[in-house]
Write an enzyme that holds these catalytic residues in place. Structure first.
Site, mmCIF file in Angstrom:
data_model
loop_
_atom_site.group_PDB
_atom_site.id
_atom_site.type_symbol
_atom_site.label_atom_id
_atom_site.label_comp_id
_atom_site.label_asym_id
_atom_site.label_seq_id
_atom_site.Cartn_x
_atom_site.Cartn_y
_atom_site.Cartn_z
ATOM 1 C CB SER A 155 -0.884 0.021 1.246
ATOM 2 O OG SER A 155 -1.718 -1.113 1.260
HETATM 3 N N1 SAH Z 1 -0.325 -4.924 4.159
HETATM 4 C C1 SAH Z 1 0.202 -5.425 2.926
HETATM 5 C C2 SAH Z 1 -0.831 -5.353 1.819
HETATM 6 C C3 SAH Z 1 -0.611 -6.401 0.808
HETATM 7 S S1 SAH Z 1 -1.881 -6.519 -0.412
HETATM 8 C C4 SAH Z 1 1.465 -4.693 2.526
HETATM 9 O O1 SAH Z 1 1.605 -3.521 2.867
HETATM 10 O O2 SAH Z 1 2.300 -5.285 1.849
HETATM 11 C C5 SAH Z 1 -3.083 -7.528 0.379
HETATM 12 C C6 SAH Z 1 -2.624 -8.887 0.836
HETATM 13 O O3 SAH Z 1 -3.779 -9.580 1.322
HETATM 14 C C7 SAH Z 1 -2.037 -9.778 -0.272
HETATM 15 O O4 SAH Z 1 -0.773 -10.217 0.118
HETATM 16 C C8 SAH Z 1 -3.030 -10.927 -0.366
HETATM 17 O O5 SAH Z 1 -2.441 -12.160 -0.701
HETATM 18 C C9 SAH Z 1 -3.636 -10.946 1.030
HETATM 19 N N2 SAH Z 1 -4.927 -11.598 1.152
HETATM 20 C C10 SAH Z 1 -6.004 -11.510 0.324
HETATM 21 N N3 SAH Z 1 -7.029 -12.257 0.775
HETATM 22 C C11 SAH Z 1 -6.594 -12.851 1.937
HETATM 23 C C12 SAH Z 1 -7.173 -13.762 2.879
HETATM 24 N N4 SAH Z 1 -8.408 -14.226 2.739
HETATM 25 N N5 SAH Z 1 -6.423 -14.140 3.930
HETATM 26 C C13 SAH Z 1 -5.157 -13.697 4.088
HETATM 27 N N6 SAH Z 1 -4.548 -12.852 3.243
HETATM 28 C C14 SAH Z 1 -5.251 -12.428 2.174
#
Ligand code: SAH
Length: 220
Positions: free
Chosen positions: A69
């Site tokens: 993000s």
């Molecule tokens: N906070 C992270 C955001 C990554 S993007 C950062 O700053 O890097 C969102 C993330 O959510 C992705 O890695 C994706 O794989 C994860 N995600 C999506 N659905 C999910 C679920 N049901 N359970 C766990 N992780 C999930």
């Protein structure tokens, strides 16, 4: 790690200070959040080829079709979760590269974070260990189920977009606690749900852009 990114190591503290100044101009007011973001080396959370852009106000790819993000979004979500009080136990859904996890770990006693993509989490585990983040507990699982053994939480942050927070997560939030998440699908807004003794109160806020929450796990 200083070896891996030796080229930008010299400028990163200055670049970080500029990022924090920009966050202030963009309306972030929680000084503790700003202080923490001033210290965490965000460039170590992205691939080396993108390190020079790590402090720009953009989301960047982190492999497996996911994104880190942008700084404003991380700051805003963290300030909304904190609401100017100290955090005890926090749950994060969507560990990704672990940057938001590292920010939360400086502001909460314990952070539990769940990621559904195994290989992404493996790298993040190594990264957080190298950065000596010792109060974050990572789990490879479907975050929609929450983390019942560690519940209740006084804060839950979802970092992938959904139209609705699953019942299991609402059940794991203590009274007085809050959930911050991106709500919607094509049009998305940050949303805060407060758990009061009278029930749940939802507030819709700033427009944002996130990858979707998906169910199930990917192992390799
Ligand atoms: N906070 C992270 C955001 C990554 S993007 C950062 O700053 O890097 C969102 C993330 O959510 C992705 O890695 C994706 O794989 C994860 N995600 C999506 N659905 C999910 C679920 N049901 N359970 C766990 N992780 C999930």
């Amino acid at each position: 790690m200083s070896i891996r990114h030796s080229g930008i190591g010299m400028t990163s503290q200055r670049t970080r200070m500029r990022m924090v100044e920009r966050l202030r101009e963009q309306g972030i007011t929680d000084e503790r959040v700003l202080t923490v973001m001033n210290t965490i080396p965000r460039h170590l959370f992205v691939e080396e080829a993108l390190a020079s852009r790590a402090y720009d106000d953009v989301a960047l790819p982190i492999n497996f079709g996911q994104t880190i993000s942008n700084p404003w979004t991380v700051a805003r979500m963290t300030e909304l979760l904190r609401a100017n009080s100290n955090l005890g136990k926090v749950l994060e859904i969507g560990t990704g590269c672990g940057y938001q996890t590292a920010v939360l770990a400086q502001l909460a006693q314990e952070v539990y974070s769940i990621e559904r993509i195994g290989p992404l989490l493996t790298r993040t585990r190594i990264r957080l260990r190298e950065l000596r983040v010792s109060n974050a507990y990572l789990r490879h699982a479907d975050g929609l189920l929450g983390f019942p053994e560690a519940a209740p939480f006084d804060g839950i942050m979802m970092t992938a977009v959904t139209t609705q927070v699953p019942e299991s997560l609402l059940e794991q939030l203590m009274i007085g606690g809050r959930i911050v998440y991106p709500k919607g699908s094509r049009k998305q807004n940050l949303c805060v749900i407060e758990h009061t003794s009278q029930g749940f109160i939802e507030t819709i806020l700033d427009e944002v852009k996130f990858v979707p929450i998906l169910s199930g796990v990917i192992s390799k």
